[in-house]
Structures are given as C-alpha cells and as structure tokens.
Write an enzyme that holds these catalytic residues in place. Structure first.
Site, PDB file in Angstrom:
ATOM      1  CB  CYS A 101      -0.989  -0.035   1.163  1.00 18.95           C
ATOM      2  SG  CYS A 101      -2.370   1.140   0.960  1.00 18.95           S
ATOM      3  CD  GLU A 112      -2.068  -6.129   5.417  1.00 18.31           C
ATOM      4  OE1 GLU A 112      -2.297  -4.921   5.624  1.00 18.31           O
ATOM      5  OE2 GLU A 112      -1.443  -6.541   4.415  1.00 18.31           O
ATOM      6  CG  HIS A 151      -3.998  -3.514   2.810  1.00 15.30           C
ATOM      7  ND1 HIS A 151      -3.070  -3.048   3.707  1.00 15.30           N
ATOM      8  CD2 HIS A 151      -4.584  -2.424   2.265  1.00 15.30           C
ATOM      9  CE1 HIS A 151      -3.094  -1.728   3.712  1.00 15.30           C
ATOM     10  NE2 HIS A 151      -4.003  -1.327   2.836  1.00 15.30           N
TER      11      HIS A 151
END
Length: 205
Positions: free
Chosen positions: A80, A187, A185
């Site tokens: 990001c 995650e 992202h």
C-alpha cells in the site's frame, strides 16, 4: 528472517501474524543495524505520502534502505503506502519518494462520465501480466482487498506485475528484480494474500 519496517506508518502486527501462520519468522525492525540483519524486508504503510517519507528521513533510514534494496539486492516488498514510497513522487505530497521504481502516484479522478467513490475500498480482481516471484501466472485472476485514494502509474511497462480496474486500469503490483510492491493488502486478502506472502517468503536471496 523477515523484517517488518516499523516507521510509524504501518499495519505491522497483522503482517507479522500472517507470516507466523505460514510458519515463518518475522520481526519489527526500526534501526539500520536491525535492517541489515534480516534476509528480506517488508515496508507496510497506511497514511499520507509525505508523512511516510518524512518518517524515513527523520529516522535516518534512507541510506540503509538503499543499501539493502539497490546494492545488496535483498528481496523487498512494499504494501500500500509502502509501494507508493518506492516511486519517484506523489500528487499527495511534495517530498521525493525513494525512486526505486520509475513511477508516479496520482489521485483517482471521479468524473460525471465515470463517477467513483474515493477511496477505492473493497475487493477487486487482479490480472497478472508478467512472470514474477509473487503471483502465479497459471491462475491469471486473483482477488485482493484494496483501500487507497491514490494509484501508481509506471513509466516502464516491464515493471508492471499486475493490474486492476477502478475507473480504468491501474497498477496493482510492480516488480523490478528484487524490489516488489503491491497496492492491495495481502494481510486482509485471505487465501490470495497467504499465497502471495508464501511466495515472498520463498524468494531467493
């Protein structure tokens, strides 16, 4: 050992937990000595471009980061804002970026013809456009979670790893040798994020 750069801008704990679930070892790094000691590095990030670059300046991390990425050529992944910091500059601020990738960061534009909600937030499909160490080409279309108001525009098509569409095609991921960046992202992206992170963990040093 994977280092997660702690410079006051990142969602660090979520990235560490993902790596641990995959059986890897990750640690926060915030000094030149700590960065030098790891095999590969992740630069996460949320927030404004100038704030991120100022944090790197204030912590005197620019020389060691350049040594790590450009001279030692160890694997580096920007997530990001971390990806955007690898570019030359951003419309969001006035400070120069790291300049590892010849690219500019520009704000999404909403027009009457193509109205957009900004930031771009949610799940989007990602198309892999070149052979790379992160995303399998055999499965051309992946889905990842995005939250961003600015997009990367790469000067060199060979640096573009994957694209997505939001009011037009934009760079979802780039890669030049050992330097890699993703706008989404991992995650927060479940199976697709786990797959990408597993590939990064296996990337040769």
């Amino acid at each position: 050992m994977i280092g997660i750069l702690d410079y006051g801008c990142g969602n660090i704990n979520s990235v560490i937990r993902m790596i641990q679930k995959l059986g890897g070892t990750a640690t926060k790094v915030s000094t030149a000595q700590e960065i030098t000691a790891v095999d590969r590095l992740i630069i996460p990030g949320v927030g404004a471009f100038d704030h991120g670059m100022q944090q790197l300046h204030d912590r005197e991390l620019l020389p060691v980061l350049e040594q790590f990425a450009l001279q030692d050529k160890k694997p580096v992944l920007g997530i990001c804002l971390g990806m955007q910091l690898m570019c030359r500059a951003s419309q969001e601020g006035s400070l120069p970026g790291l300049g590892w990738i010849d690219a500019q960061v520009r704000r999404f534009q909403s027009t009457p013809e193509r109205p957009l909600k900004i930031p771009h937030m949610g799940w989007s499909e990602v198309d892999v456009v070149k052979t790379n160490p992160l995303l399998q080409e055999g499965e051309r279309r992946h889905r990842f979670y995005f939250v961003h108001a600015y997009k990367v525009e790469a000067a060199c098509a060979q640096d573009v790893l994957a694209t997505a569409d939001y009011g037009g095609t934009f760079v979802a991921a780039f890669q030049r040798e050992n330097v890699m960046g993703v706008q989404f992202h991992p995650e927060k992206s479940h199976q697709f994020g786990f797959g990408l992170m597993k590939n990064f963990m296996a990337e040769a040093v």
